[in-house]
Design an enzyme around this catalytic site. Structure first.
Site, mmCIF file in Angstrom:
data_model
loop_
_atom_site.group_PDB
_atom_site.id
_atom_site.type_symbol
_atom_site.label_atom_id
_atom_site.label_comp_id
_atom_site.label_asym_id
_atom_site.label_seq_id
_atom_site.Cartn_x
_atom_site.Cartn_y
_atom_site.Cartn_z
ATOM 1 N N GLU A 223 0.669 -1.060 -0.073
ATOM 2 C CA GLU A 223 0.091 -0.043 -0.050
ATOM 3 C C GLU A 223 0.615 1.237 0.433
ATOM 4 O O GLU A 223 1.670 1.360 0.519
ATOM 5 C CB GLU A 223 -0.378 0.040 1.438
ATOM 6 C CG GLU A 223 -1.580 -1.529 1.058
ATOM 7 C CD GLU A 223 -2.640 -1.639 2.760
ATOM 8 O OE1 GLU A 223 -2.662 -0.469 3.018
ATOM 9 O OE2 GLU A 223 -2.269 -2.641 2.437
ATOM 10 N N GLU A 315 -8.910 5.353 3.164
ATOM 11 C CA GLU A 315 -9.775 5.057 4.490
ATOM 12 C C GLU A 315 -9.105 5.664 5.758
ATOM 13 O O GLU A 315 -8.473 6.275 5.877
ATOM 14 C CB GLU A 315 -8.266 3.681 3.657
ATOM 15 C CG GLU A 315 -8.775 2.894 5.133
ATOM 16 C CD GLU A 315 -7.538 1.561 5.852
ATOM 17 O OE1 GLU A 315 -7.717 0.866 6.955
ATOM 18 O OE2 GLU A 315 -7.216 1.085 4.755
#
Length: 400
Positions: A223, A315
């Site tokens: 990520e 997120e």
């Protein structure tokens, strides 16, 4: 469980890289009053490697220039005899070039070269890498000494999950997803904001996910992106876990970047590229024009070959204090419908195929289970290629 994260962050408004590969260690809650400070100091000694030079940043950080062969990556048992690769054998071809004529001037972000505040006071010499020094108070803020520097573990969402109940005391997403093929990396341009985070144990991030395997037993992810406030976490940030091998002497993972976007004003954006170098068996990270480092494929199980899914978006960790949804913002804190200059965006979204070409993703779907809190919209044009606007304010009259 196969999950271990290496997260490369730039603090406050942060760059973030997360790699999930090996078993996580979940520490219990530590009572500070009963915990000896020498345990904390032992952890600091492990994290803070001996420096050849140290630089004081204007924001109070200390950047240690550590010999490249003494970096935390080589604490990993699989890397004890690893030979450092200073550069990838190739880059993906077909890099997206913006057609500036097709974009209204008001829709142009400002692409910035890497600038961190510590650069004002010095640079690290060749043969070293800059590492932000960890402080005692940062470890004491964590849920436990073992959990310091780790990203709270969350489910990597499937597009079909939107029909399932959502636990508000967990991770929330607004993203787009592509899956169903073999993927060897992705490139995208993200603009950077400074979202408001309600409490210190929550975070807000914007990033890309490269995923293989499945949660909870066999999950690998890489990520990369930026993050706001995230020291109380699970899976590792920056170089806190061994595994990511840094080669750049210009970028301090965890150091503050200097330019962020402002509502209705200048938009600052950065390119992220992660790709698999099959010749040298490594996943490489490039930020802007700077190749930062790599993860050897020997550290992975499923990602040793390729990814099965790639995601782009935001997120938030929502603890729902007092039974209410968090006010932690995602992106700019504004919904995607507000558009350029007001909402966060990711543009020029591409994937790396099996021939090492950067191409447009096919079959992209949206995922925003709590769309009244955080949402996402996608589009495509000649100037931005595939792009998304995403984010939101969190708690509001429609998101209690």
């Amino acid at each position: 469980m196969i999950t271990h994260s290496v997260v490369v962050v730039v603090r406050r408004w942060l760059l973030v890289l997360i790699v999930v590969l090996l078993p996580l260690c979940y520490g219990g809650i530590v009572s500070i009053s009963g915990q000896k400070l020498d345990d904390v100091d032992k952890q600091l000694k492990h994290l803070n490697k001996p420096a050849l030079k140290s630089i004081k940043s204007p924001d109070g950080d200390i950047i240690d220039c550590v010999h490249i062969s003494h970096q935390p990556a080589f604490d990993h048992p699989l890397l004890k005899n690893h030979t450092i690769q200073m550069r990838p054998s190739y880059h993906p071809e077909g890099l997206f070039e913006e057609n500036k004529e097709s974009i209204p001037k008001s829709n142009e972000g400002i692409s910035k070269s890497i600038t961190q505040l510590w650069h004002l006071n010095g640079r690290c010499p060749e043969g070293t890498i800059p590492i932000r020094r960890t402080k005692r108070k940062e470890i004491l803020r964590a849920r436990s000494i073992k959990s310091f520097g780790k990203k709270q573990h969350g489910i990597i969402p499937e597009p079909t999950m939107s029909t399932q109940p959502i636990n508000l005391s967990a991770h929330e997403y607004a993203m787009v997803v592509v899956q169903g093929d073999k993927y060897y990396g992705t490139k995208a341009t993200m603009n950077v904001w400074k979202p408001i985070v309600q409490q210190s144990n929550e975070f807000s991030l914007s990033q890309l996910w490269i995923v293989a395997g499945s949660y909870p037993s066999n999950l690998n992810t890489i990520e990369a992106g930026w993050q706001r406030d995230a020291y109380n976490t699970t899976g590792c940030y920056n170089l806190f876990c061994s595994g990511f091998i840094q080669t750049s002497n210009k970028m301090a993972l965890g150091g503050t970047i200097s330019s962020i976007s402002a509502y209705g004003s200048s938009q600052y954006e950065y390119n992220f590229l992660v790709w698999k170098d099959t010749t040298r068996s490594a996943w490489w990270l490039q930020f802007g024009n700077e190749v930062v480092g790599y993860w050897p494929t020997s550290l992975f199980s499923y990602l040793a070959d390729s990814a099965s899914k790639i995601e782009w978006g935001g997120e938030v960790l929502n603890y729902a204090s007092g039974g209410q949804h968090t006010t932690t913002q995602m992106g700019s804190g504004h919904f995607p419908k507000e558009g350029f200059g007001k909402a966060s965006y990711i543009k020029n979204i591409q994937i790396v195929d099996g021939s090492n070409n950067l191409i447009a993703p096919i079959g992209v779907s949206t995922f925003a289970p709590q769309s009244n809190c955080y949402n996402v919209r996608m589009g495509n044009n000649n100037g931005w290629g595939h792009y998304i606007y995403y984010g939101g304010p969190g708690r509001n009259p429609n998101c209690p």
